[in-house]
Design an enzyme around this catalytic site. Sequence first.
Site, short mmCIF file in Angstrom:
data_model
loop_
_atom_site.label_atom_id
_atom_site.label_comp_id
_atom_site.label_asym_id
_atom_site.label_seq_id
_atom_site.Cartn_x
_atom_site.Cartn_y
_atom_site.Cartn_z
N GLU A 60 10.04 -1.23 3.58
CA GLU A 60 10.68 -1.79 2.38
C GLU A 60 9.99 -3.08 1.97
OE1 GLU A 60 15.13 -0.02 3.45
OE2 GLU A 60 14.89 -2.17 3.07
N ILE A 80 4.48 3.54 0.20
CA ILE A 80 4.70 4.88 0.73
C ILE A 80 3.55 5.80 0.32
CG2 ILE A 80 6.29 6.80 0.88
CD1 ILE A 80 7.33 4.06 1.99
N GLU A 85 1.18 1.17 9.88
CA GLU A 85 1.59 1.78 11.16
C GLU A 85 1.61 0.75 12.29
OE1 GLU A 85 2.60 4.70 10.81
OE2 GLU A 85 1.46 5.64 9.21
N GLY A 86 2.01 -0.47 11.96
CA GLY A 86 2.04 -1.55 12.93
C GLY A 86 0.82 -2.44 12.78
N ASP A 124 -1.24 -7.71 14.96
CA ASP A 124 -0.44 -8.70 15.69
C ASP A 124 0.70 -8.03 16.47
OD1 ASP A 124 -2.04 -10.66 14.66
OD2 ASP A 124 -0.59 -11.34 13.15
#
Length: 395
Positions: free
Chosen positions: A144, A174, A374-375, A378
């Site tokens: 978000e 997205i 996807e992360g 860090d």
Amino acid sequence: MPSHSSTAAALDPRDFLAIDHLLSDEERDIRDVVRSFVRDHVVPNVGEWFEEGRIPRELPRELGKLGVLGMHLDGYGCAGASATAYGLACLELEAGDSGVRSLVSVQGSLAMYAIYRWGSEEQKQEWLPRMAAGEAVGCFGLTEPDSGSDPGSMRTYARRDGDDWILRGQKMWITNGSLADVAVVWASTDEGIRGFVVPKGTKGFTTQDIHSKMSLRASVTSELILDEVRLPSSAMLPGATSLRGPLSCLNEARYGIVWGAAGAARACYEAALDYSTTRVQFGKPIASFQLQQQKLANMALEVNRATLLALHLGRMKDEGRLRPEHVSMGKLGNVNAALDVARTARQVLGANGITLEYPVIRHMNNLESVVTYEGTADVHALVIGGAVTGIQAFR
């Protein structure tokens, strides 16, 4: 004492450590089929797609015919391939372009996997065969505007209304958003984090593409808007009741990125190698100069190291031993390595390195997104840090 003699294999600058020898015949066959597809259908066109900021609408069906959409899932039209075979496909797809691999990852490892792992049998039967064939495209609505690395703070909310659910909220960044025929949307409820299957055209569900991107341009990136979207109870994924649901899907997609980043790095290294042997300065190829050889040696090291790491994680996944922390190490290491290779290759190519005639600047820009989605780097560093110290730094 008996004497032993052996003949060392000739060195292949494109496979310095002979990693190909570690693959099975079936794995090599799958790899070669995807590599041929990328060479024939992606590489000649992707520079134009990138420049125009689009991806062909027919590409999902072509990828479905290739058999890579949800290829690591069993049944429902999916191939049931090994994790290693799926990883090799991701490597070859991203050697073409990160946007193409992202389309496949979001389709198979996020949207399809969410339905496969957490959905009802009716949801699986309705969507998975069509998605495997590329006849229906999926997207995954988790991130978000104010909730990226901390998905637990999402504001999208679903409330019960009789037998129905009503969703209200907003999702951002997205992949496949406006291209998708179905969105898997995650929302906070009074019963925990739940997932919902939201078909395109549902009243109150709209998308808006994000423009002016300088990265992942050969990819559709959208905002999802949910304005009092009414869904039947059958739209909810019955198996997911917490953040474990979406996080399990992300781990599947991150695994593909471990391989994909190695593919992007390989493409940059090979472009620099080819260029350096044909570009003549001071009367000889620039590959003959020590500084350029050092760059090529470092790139070869990182590409081989990244590919070996991906292969090791693939074997662990096939044996059921892979943990999310292992995937974090793979993504952190391989994407950072790929960025270093891309930047070094750009220097080898000089001014030519900034044009779309060569793949390097396109991969370099794309990897700036891959290192974040996807992360972030860090967050993956903190996941690894927590694993080795036993202390969680961000919880």
